[in-house]
Design a protein around this motif. Structure first.
Motif, PDB file in Angstrom:
ATOM      1  N   LYS A  10       2.638   3.304  -0.001  1.00  0.00           N
ATOM      2  CA  LYS A  10       2.121   2.497   1.096  1.00  0.00           C
ATOM      3  C   LYS A  10       1.935   3.366   2.336  1.00  0.00           C
ATOM      4  CE  LYS A  10       4.295  -1.868  -0.317  1.00  0.00           C
ATOM      5  NZ  LYS A  10       3.053  -2.659  -0.472  1.00  0.00           N
ATOM      6  N   ARG A  11       0.816   3.204   2.992  1.00  0.00           N
ATOM      7  CA  ARG A  11       0.569   3.937   4.222  1.00  0.00           C
ATOM      8  C   ARG A  11       1.160   3.129   5.367  1.00  0.00           C
ATOM      9  NH1 ARG A  11      -0.519   9.012   4.053  1.00  0.00           N
ATOM     10  NH2 ARG A  11      -2.047   8.965   5.759  1.00  0.00           N
ATOM     11  N   LEU A  12       2.340   3.494   5.779  1.00  0.00           N
ATOM     12  CA  LEU A  12       3.074   2.721   6.784  1.00  0.00           C
ATOM     13  C   LEU A  12       2.696   3.184   8.187  1.00  0.00           C
ATOM     14  CD1 LEU A  12       6.627   2.607   5.143  1.00  0.00           C
ATOM     15  CD2 LEU A  12       4.824   0.887   5.055  1.00  0.00           C
ATOM     16  N   ALA A  13       2.004   2.323   8.900  1.00  0.00           N
ATOM     17  CA  ALA A  13       1.686   2.617  10.292  1.00  0.00           C
ATOM     18  C   ALA A  13       2.907   2.362  11.155  1.00  0.00           C
ATOM     19  CB  ALA A  13       0.522   1.742  10.761  1.00  0.00           C
ATOM     20  N   ARG A  14       3.118   3.206  12.135  1.00  0.00           N
ATOM     21  CA  ARG A  14       4.296   3.056  12.985  1.00  0.00           C
ATOM     22  C   ARG A  14       4.284   1.729  13.711  1.00  0.00           C
ATOM     23  NH1 ARG A  14       7.108   7.768  13.321  1.00  0.00           N
ATOM     24  NH2 ARG A  14       5.971   9.679  12.798  1.00  0.00           N
ATOM     25  N   ALA A  15       5.457   1.127  13.806  1.00  0.00           N
ATOM     26  CA  ALA A  15       5.617  -0.138  14.513  1.00  0.00           C
ATOM     27  C   ALA A  15       6.937  -0.083  15.267  1.00  0.00           C
ATOM     28  CB  ALA A  15       5.589  -1.311  13.540  1.00  0.00           C
ATOM     29  N   ALA A  16       7.180  -1.073  16.099  1.00  0.00           N
ATOM     30  CA  ALA A  16       8.396  -1.081  16.911  1.00  0.00           C
ATOM     31  C   ALA A  16       8.899  -2.503  17.054  1.00  0.00           C
ATOM     32  CB  ALA A  16       8.130  -0.476  18.295  1.00  0.00           C
ATOM     33  N   PHE A  17      10.182  -2.606  17.390  1.00  0.00           N
ATOM     34  CA  PHE A  17      10.762  -3.896  17.696  1.00  0.00           C
ATOM     35  C   PHE A  17      10.399  -4.289  19.133  1.00  0.00           C
ATOM     36  CE2 PHE A  17      13.965  -2.403  14.469  1.00  0.00           C
ATOM     37  CZ  PHE A  17      13.616  -3.326  13.489  1.00  0.00           C
ATOM     38  N   HIS A  18      10.323  -5.579  19.363  1.00  0.00           N
ATOM     39  CA  HIS A  18       9.974  -6.087  20.685  1.00  0.00           C
ATOM     40  C   HIS A  18      11.156  -5.899  21.633  1.00  0.00           C
ATOM     41  CE1 HIS A  18       8.526  -8.802  23.805  1.00  0.00           C
ATOM     42  NE2 HIS A  18       7.354  -8.799  23.204  1.00  0.00           N
ATOM     43  N   ARG A  19      10.899  -5.326  22.799  1.00  0.00           N
ATOM     44  CA  ARG A  19      11.973  -5.087  23.767  1.00  0.00           C
ATOM     45  C   ARG A  19      12.228  -6.300  24.657  1.00  0.00           C
ATOM     46  NH1 ARG A  19      13.695   0.081  24.187  1.00  0.00           N
ATOM     47  NH2 ARG A  19      12.412   1.751  23.331  1.00  0.00           N
ATOM     48  N   GLY A  20      11.309  -7.277  24.613  1.00  0.00           N
ATOM     49  CA  GLY A  20      11.440  -8.414  25.520  1.00  0.00           C
ATOM     50  C   GLY A  20      12.647  -9.270  25.249  1.00  0.00           C
ATOM     51  N   CYS A  21      13.023  -9.422  23.974  1.00  0.00           N
ATOM     52  CA  CYS A  21      14.172 -10.266  23.636  1.00  0.00           C
ATOM     53  C   CYS A  21      14.803  -9.762  22.354  1.00  0.00           C
ATOM     54  CB  CYS A  21      13.732 -11.723  23.462  1.00  0.00           C
ATOM     55  SG  CYS A  21      15.074 -12.846  22.998  1.00  0.00           S
ATOM     56  N   VAL A  22      16.093  -9.494  22.405  1.00  0.00           N
ATOM     57  CA  VAL A  22      16.884  -9.147  21.221  1.00  0.00           C
ATOM     58  C   VAL A  22      18.170  -9.959  21.272  1.00  0.00           C
ATOM     59  CG1 VAL A  22      15.948  -6.810  21.026  1.00  0.00           C
ATOM     60  CG2 VAL A  22      18.000  -7.211  22.393  1.00  0.00           C
ATOM     61  N   GLY A  23      18.891  -9.985  20.174  1.00  0.00           N
ATOM     62  CA  GLY A  23      20.164 -10.690  20.145  1.00  0.00           C
ATOM     63  C   GLY A  23      21.154 -10.104  21.130  1.00  0.00           C
ATOM     64  N   GLN A  24      22.149 -10.889  21.481  1.00  0.00           N
ATOM     65  CA  GLN A  24      23.132 -10.458  22.482  1.00  0.00           C
ATOM     66  C   GLN A  24      23.933  -9.250  22.030  1.00  0.00           C
ATOM     67  OE1 GLN A  24      25.246 -14.237  22.969  1.00  0.00           O
ATOM     68  NE2 GLN A  24      24.285 -14.525  24.961  1.00  0.00           N
ATOM     69  N   ASN A  25      24.029  -9.025  20.719  1.00  0.00           N
ATOM     70  CA  ASN A  25      24.868  -7.933  20.214  1.00  0.00           C
ATOM     71  C   ASN A  25      24.049  -6.790  19.623  1.00  0.00           C
ATOM     72  OD1 ASN A  25      27.204  -9.433  20.849  1.00  0.00           O
ATOM     73  ND2 ASN A  25      27.082 -10.545  18.916  1.00  0.00           N
TER      74      ASN A  25
ATOM     75  N   ASN B 124      17.008   1.837  20.123  1.00  0.00           N
ATOM     76  CA  ASN B 124      16.894   3.227  20.567  1.00  0.00           C
ATOM     77  C   ASN B 124      15.660   3.385  21.448  1.00  0.00           C
ATOM     78  OD1 ASN B 124      14.910   2.970  18.635  1.00  0.00           O
ATOM     79  ND2 ASN B 124      15.257   4.990  17.734  1.00  0.00           N
ATOM     80  N   GLN B 125      15.353   4.590  21.873  1.00  0.00           N
ATOM     81  CA  GLN B 125      14.283   4.820  22.839  1.00  0.00           C
ATOM     82  C   GLN B 125      12.924   4.424  22.305  1.00  0.00           C
ATOM     83  OE1 GLN B 125      14.516   8.872  24.147  1.00  0.00           O
ATOM     84  NE2 GLN B 125      16.198   8.491  25.571  1.00  0.00           N
ATOM     85  N   THR B 126      12.709   4.619  21.011  1.00  0.00           N
ATOM     86  CA  THR B 126      11.411   4.279  20.428  1.00  0.00           C
ATOM     87  C   THR B 126      11.360   2.846  19.912  1.00  0.00           C
ATOM     88  OG1 THR B 126      12.102   5.113  18.252  1.00  0.00           O
ATOM     89  CG2 THR B 126      11.036   6.675  19.756  1.00  0.00           C
ATOM     90  N   ALA B 127      12.455   2.116  20.067  1.00  0.00           N
ATOM     91  CA  ALA B 127      12.541   0.717  19.614  1.00  0.00           C
ATOM     92  C   ALA B 127      12.278   0.588  18.118  1.00  0.00           C
ATOM     93  CB  ALA B 127      11.589  -0.175  20.402  1.00  0.00           C
TER      94      ALA B 127
END
Length: 493
Positions: free
Chosen positions: A232-247, A251-254
């Motif tokens: 699979k050709r995996l294009a880079r993606a990131a987690f959303h910085r706007g809201c994450v769980g309290q715990n 990292n810097q690149t999300a």
């Protein structure tokens, strides 16, 4: 008499024990302890002699606010699982003589005057030294090998005398109370050749792709290597910085999400963009914690993370289904995760969400309504503690994803074939070009307008009358085959 009481209080006299405990006196274990405990070395070493329970011990005197209790892990067994439970007791151990339960948690912690919590097993390596103390506000702070780990739990009543409490549980079968006046650094350096300090589990290293000389100076491809999904050709993606769980922290690149060491829930992360039908999302497990149970939860939501707050996300991800936005999920998608495991989630053109472990066979974990844009989310729960987002694989050619789901109920009379459907409409119907069906027609009778929604898949594809018949007959959605739990009538404004 009043002066004598003040002097006694100042030097730490316990009236119930009748013993004077100077502030600088090293801690020992109390002679009152569990049936399976044997004390040696001047009551500073507690060893569990059999089984894995009945090993509750206390300090021989009350501890002061901010006084650190140092514990060295002398021996570690491989026969059990789990580690010590530690905290404080506001009850004099002498009052518990002959009445100690099997476990500190929950046998003692369910009673007033006791506070304790289980330590993660990775912190209890042989010869490691941990410490803990209680602050004036009732927060219990702990650290390992000289490094503060933060607040372990809260709510201790510091208005009362407090004895240190330890349950010598699981694999931590021999512990030692260490004199804090000894240099912790010197002690650790002497132990270093025997057992180095435990390190965090790192992601498995993946070999760099070999480039031809002509390629070595070119642009680095925007793709991520996968151990199991290399095709699979995996294009880079990131987690959303706007809201994450309290715990959770990113990292810097999300691209890497880590749940707090001392917590087991509220580990929510969202993808930074919706997942389109036909696309696949691949994650890798970087670190696990065997002290906990349960694992990753994966789902899709129509909610925008920018409109969510960490405090509004529940500890149990199933409670998300009660929110007004569109949520659908599956808990424990990987029952027994290990570091290096890779999980691929694919949103099919028919709404089926497929899950594959380490390039194994696909299995359907739930169905989603693809008529609305949905964003993947993950709850890093229980055993899984740290994950990496490897990337998103784009959808394959549409011909390779021809829907195969059949309708469970056929029209009762001849009717024109439905027109072709895009992924945003009704992909599970027969794809054709010579149709006159209106999108709002019931897919069963082709006569009445759609005026209901199916719970819990969310599809709106039938009139209320046909939906009730479908519910009472096969009980499955004709589009995605999901079980119909209820039929909800809808009305247009």
């Amino acid at each position: 008499m009043k002066v004598l009481k003040k002097i006694k209080a100042r030097i730490g006299l316990s009236h119930k024990q009748g013993l004077i405990c100077p502030p600088g006196q090293p801690l020992e274990f109390h002679p009152i302890h569990g049936d399976n405990v044997q004390l040696t070395q001047g009551n500073t070493i507690a060893a569990r002699v059999e089984s894995f329970c009945k090993a509750v011990v206390f300090t021989h005197r009350p501890v002061r606010i901010n006084e650190k209790v140092f514990i060295r892990f002398v021996e570690k067994s491989e026969s059990w699982s789990g580690s010590i439970r530690f905290g404080f007791s506001a009850v004099d151990p002498r009052q518990l003589s002959g009445n100690l339960p099997k476990y500190a948690c929950p046998d003692l912690t369910n009673k007033p005057g006791f506070w304790a919590k289980a330590l993660a097993e990775k912190f209890a390596e042989k010869d490691s030294v941990m410490y803990y103390y209680v602050t004036s506000s009732g927060d219990v702070v702990f650290g390992v090998n000289g490094e503060d780990k933060g607040v372990f739990f809260s709510g201790v009543d510091t208005r009362r005398q407090l004895w240190g409490l330890v349950d010598v549980y699981g694999n931590s079968n021999v512990i030692e109370l260490v004199d804090p006046r000894r240099s912790l650094n010197n002690m650790l350096s002497n132990q270093a050749p025997k057992s180095p300090a435990p390190q965090r589990i790192q992601a498995p290293r993946i070999p760099e792709p070999r480039l031809r000389r002509s390629e070595s100076c070119g642009r680095i491809p925007n793709y991520v290597e996968s151990s199991y999904y290399g095709s699979k050709r995996l294009a880079r993606a990131a987690f959303h910085r706007g809201c994450v769980g309290q715990n959770v922290s990113l990292n810097q690149t999300a691209s890497i999400a880590t749940r707090t060491d001392t917590e087991f829930c509220n580990g929510y992360v969202f993808l930074d963009s919706p997942l389109q039908p036909g696309e696949s999302l691949v994650i890798r497990v970087l670190e696990t914690e065997s002290t906990y149970i349960g694992s990753l939860a994966f789902g899709l939501t129509g909610a925008d993370p920018r409109n969510l707050t960490s405090s509004s996300l529940p500890e149990d991800s199933e409670l998300l289904l009660q929110r007004p936005e569109y949520w659908v999920l599956s808990k424990d998608v990987l029952a027994n995760p290990h570091s290096g495991d890779e999980i691929c989630f694919t949103l099919g053109l028919d709404g089926a969400v497929l899950c594959s472990i380490n390039n194994g066979p696909d299995r359907v974990i739930f169905h989603s309504d693809i008529s609305i844009p949905t964003r993947p989310f993950i709850d890093i729960y229980g055993v899984a503690q740290r994950i990496q987002l490897l990337g998103v694989a784009p959808a394959s050619h549409p011909t390779s994803h021809t829907p195969t789901i059949r309708r469970s109920v056929r029209p009762s009379k001849a009717s024109p074939r439905p027109k072709s459907c895009s992924p945003q409409s009704l992909p599970s119907l027969d794809i054709s070009q010579d149709s006159g069906m209106v999108q709002n027609e019931c897919v069963i009778c082709y006569e009445s307008d759609v005026d209901c929604v199916l719970y819990s898949c969310g599809h709106m594809c039938m009139c209320f009358s046909c939906a009730v018949q479908q519910f009472n007959s096969s009980g499955e959605c004709p589009l995605c085959r999901a079980t119909i739990r209820d039929v909800i009538r809808t009305y247009r404004a």
